[in-house]
Design a protein around this motif. Sequence first.
Motif, PDB file in Angstrom:
ATOM      1  N   THR A   1       8.635   5.822   1.489  1.00  0.00           N
ATOM      2  CA  THR A   1       6.987   5.586   1.997  1.00  0.00           C
ATOM      3  C   THR A   1       6.805   4.213   2.278  1.00  0.00           C
ATOM      4  O   THR A   1       6.459   3.904   3.681  1.00  0.00           O
ATOM      5  CB  THR A   1       6.082   6.272   0.887  1.00  0.00           C
ATOM      6  OG1 THR A   1       6.553   8.020   1.028  1.00  0.00           O
ATOM      7  CG2 THR A   1       4.929   6.121   2.180  1.00  0.00           C
TER       8      THR A   1
ATOM      9  N   LEU B   1       0.516  10.144   6.570  1.00  0.00           N
ATOM     10  CA  LEU B   1       0.374  11.340   5.934  1.00  0.00           C
ATOM     11  C   LEU B   1       1.583  11.294   4.723  1.00  0.00           C
ATOM     12  O   LEU B   1       2.657  11.159   4.958  1.00  0.00           O
ATOM     13  CB  LEU B   1       0.573  12.478   6.447  1.00  0.00           C
ATOM     14  CG  LEU B   1       0.215  13.590   5.454  1.00  0.00           C
ATOM     15  CD1 LEU B   1      -1.347  13.583   4.557  1.00  0.00           C
ATOM     16  CD2 LEU B   1       0.038  14.833   6.273  1.00  0.00           C
ATOM     17  N   LEU B   2       1.449  11.247   3.452  1.00  0.00           N
ATOM     18  CA  LEU B   2       2.260  11.738   2.101  1.00  0.00           C
ATOM     19  C   LEU B   2       1.777  13.213   1.635  1.00  0.00           C
ATOM     20  O   LEU B   2       0.655  13.148   1.231  1.00  0.00           O
ATOM     21  CB  LEU B   2       2.704  10.877   1.071  1.00  0.00           C
ATOM     22  CG  LEU B   2       2.927  11.639   0.001  1.00  0.00           C
ATOM     23  CD1 LEU B   2       4.615  11.395   0.568  1.00  0.00           C
ATOM     24  CD2 LEU B   2       2.549   9.800  -1.452  1.00  0.00           C
ATOM     25  N   ILE B   3       3.316  13.952   1.583  1.00  0.00           N
ATOM     26  CA  ILE B   3       3.099  14.907   0.880  1.00  0.00           C
ATOM     27  C   ILE B   3       4.099  15.044  -0.230  1.00  0.00           C
ATOM     28  O   ILE B   3       5.191  15.035  -0.212  1.00  0.00           O
ATOM     29  CB  ILE B   3       3.627  15.981   2.352  1.00  0.00           C
ATOM     30  CG1 ILE B   3       2.440  17.015   3.018  1.00  0.00           C
ATOM     31  CG2 ILE B   3       2.781  18.015   0.714  1.00  0.00           C
ATOM     32  CD1 ILE B   3       3.055  17.948   4.072  1.00  0.00           C
ATOM     33  N   ILE B   4       3.282  15.614  -1.579  1.00  0.00           N
ATOM     34  CA  ILE B   4       4.082  15.353  -2.704  1.00  0.00           C
ATOM     35  C   ILE B   4       3.548  15.668  -4.103  1.00  0.00           C
ATOM     36  O   ILE B   4       2.852  16.358  -3.737  1.00  0.00           O
ATOM     37  CB  ILE B   4       4.269  13.242  -3.418  1.00  0.00           C
ATOM     38  CG1 ILE B   4       5.087  13.497  -4.095  1.00  0.00           C
ATOM     39  CG2 ILE B   4       2.122  13.439  -3.695  1.00  0.00           C
ATOM     40  CD1 ILE B   4       5.426  11.584  -4.609  1.00  0.00           C
TER      41      ILE B   4
ATOM     42  N   ILE C   1       2.323   8.208  -5.860  1.00  0.00           N
ATOM     43  CA  ILE C   1       1.316   7.757  -5.179  1.00  0.00           C
ATOM     44  C   ILE C   1      -0.266   6.535  -5.483  1.00  0.00           C
ATOM     45  O   ILE C   1      -0.222   5.822  -4.677  1.00  0.00           O
ATOM     46  CB  ILE C   1      -0.062   9.121  -5.182  1.00  0.00           C
ATOM     47  CG1 ILE C   1       0.612  10.366  -4.293  1.00  0.00           C
ATOM     48  CG2 ILE C   1      -1.323   8.824  -4.546  1.00  0.00           C
ATOM     49  CD1 ILE C   1      -0.509  11.600  -4.713  1.00  0.00           C
TER      50      ILE C   1
ATOM     51  N   ASN D   1      -0.049   3.389  -3.222  1.00  0.00           N
ATOM     52  CA  ASN D   1      -1.547   3.100  -2.782  1.00  0.00           C
ATOM     53  C   ASN D   1      -1.497   1.585  -3.182  1.00  0.00           C
ATOM     54  O   ASN D   1      -2.806   0.681  -2.840  1.00  0.00           O
ATOM     55  CB  ASN D   1      -2.969   3.962  -3.085  1.00  0.00           C
ATOM     56  CG  ASN D   1      -2.897   5.240  -2.127  1.00  0.00           C
ATOM     57  OD1 ASN D   1      -2.441   5.129  -1.484  1.00  0.00           O
ATOM     58  ND2 ASN D   1      -3.481   5.938  -3.193  1.00  0.00           N
TER      59      ASN D   1
ATOM     60  N   SER E   1      -2.647  10.847   0.901  1.00  0.00           N
ATOM     61  CA  SER E   1      -1.331  11.821   0.883  1.00  0.00           C
ATOM     62  C   SER E   1      -2.080  13.267   0.184  1.00  0.00           C
ATOM     63  O   SER E   1      -3.447  12.956  -0.151  1.00  0.00           O
ATOM     64  CB  SER E   1      -1.013  10.461  -0.524  1.00  0.00           C
ATOM     65  OG  SER E   1      -2.034  11.070  -1.434  1.00  0.00           O
TER      66      SER E   1
ATOM     67  N   ALA F   1      -4.783  10.634  -4.354  1.00  0.00           N
ATOM     68  CA  ALA F   1      -4.769  11.736  -3.183  1.00  0.00           C
ATOM     69  C   ALA F   1      -5.781  12.072  -2.643  1.00  0.00           C
ATOM     70  O   ALA F   1      -6.385  11.970  -2.990  1.00  0.00           O
ATOM     71  CB  ALA F   1      -4.655  13.229  -4.194  1.00  0.00           C
TER      72      ALA F   1
END
Length: 199
Positions: free
Chosen positions: A47, A54-57, A70, A74, A81, A101
């Motif tokens: 990342t 966008l992050l999907i975690i 995250i 950040n 996210s 998030a």
Amino acid sequence: MNKDNYLKVVVAEDEYMVLMGIKEMVEELGHEIIGEATNGKKAVEITLKEKPDLLIIDINMPVLDGIDAIKKINELYPMPSIVVTGYYNKELIDRAKKAGAFSYLVKPIDEKDLQPAIEMASARFEEFLSLRKELQETQAAFEARKYIEKAKGILMDKYNIKESQAMKTLQKKSRNNNKKLVVTAKEIIKADKLLQIDE
């Protein structure tokens, strides 16, 4: 998909089949996958390197959990996210929100749930950026006010003039030098300090 809504996405999920499923849905929605990770540490590295939109975690990630990942991201690169969890857990969701998030999904993930989650995360992030900018501007205005008040005080003492006259002098000096009021105020404060040293 509107080109304006196109996003570059990083997906972090340790279950291969779930990872593939999320990737496929993200691409079907018209976005691009620019990185994938199967543990939290790798998610942070990818990342920060790729700087996606966008992050999907997943929350439960090996090496470093999704929430801590995250948080780390950040601190260096604030971004929207979405956290993915196996079951709804208010405590975990609250922790994820505090870490930064902006939305969450409960497995199994469905495309009809993913689209609104992406929209919500993006909208909340825009809101966050707007509030942060407003806060920074307020802070800057407050700091500027302090310098201007101090410079006015110096001018009032030096020339034995009233506050309104000191402000006019400050504004005139600022206009003549084509400088911001706060810059002129800082220069007056600095010059006054130098004079005090010389004395």
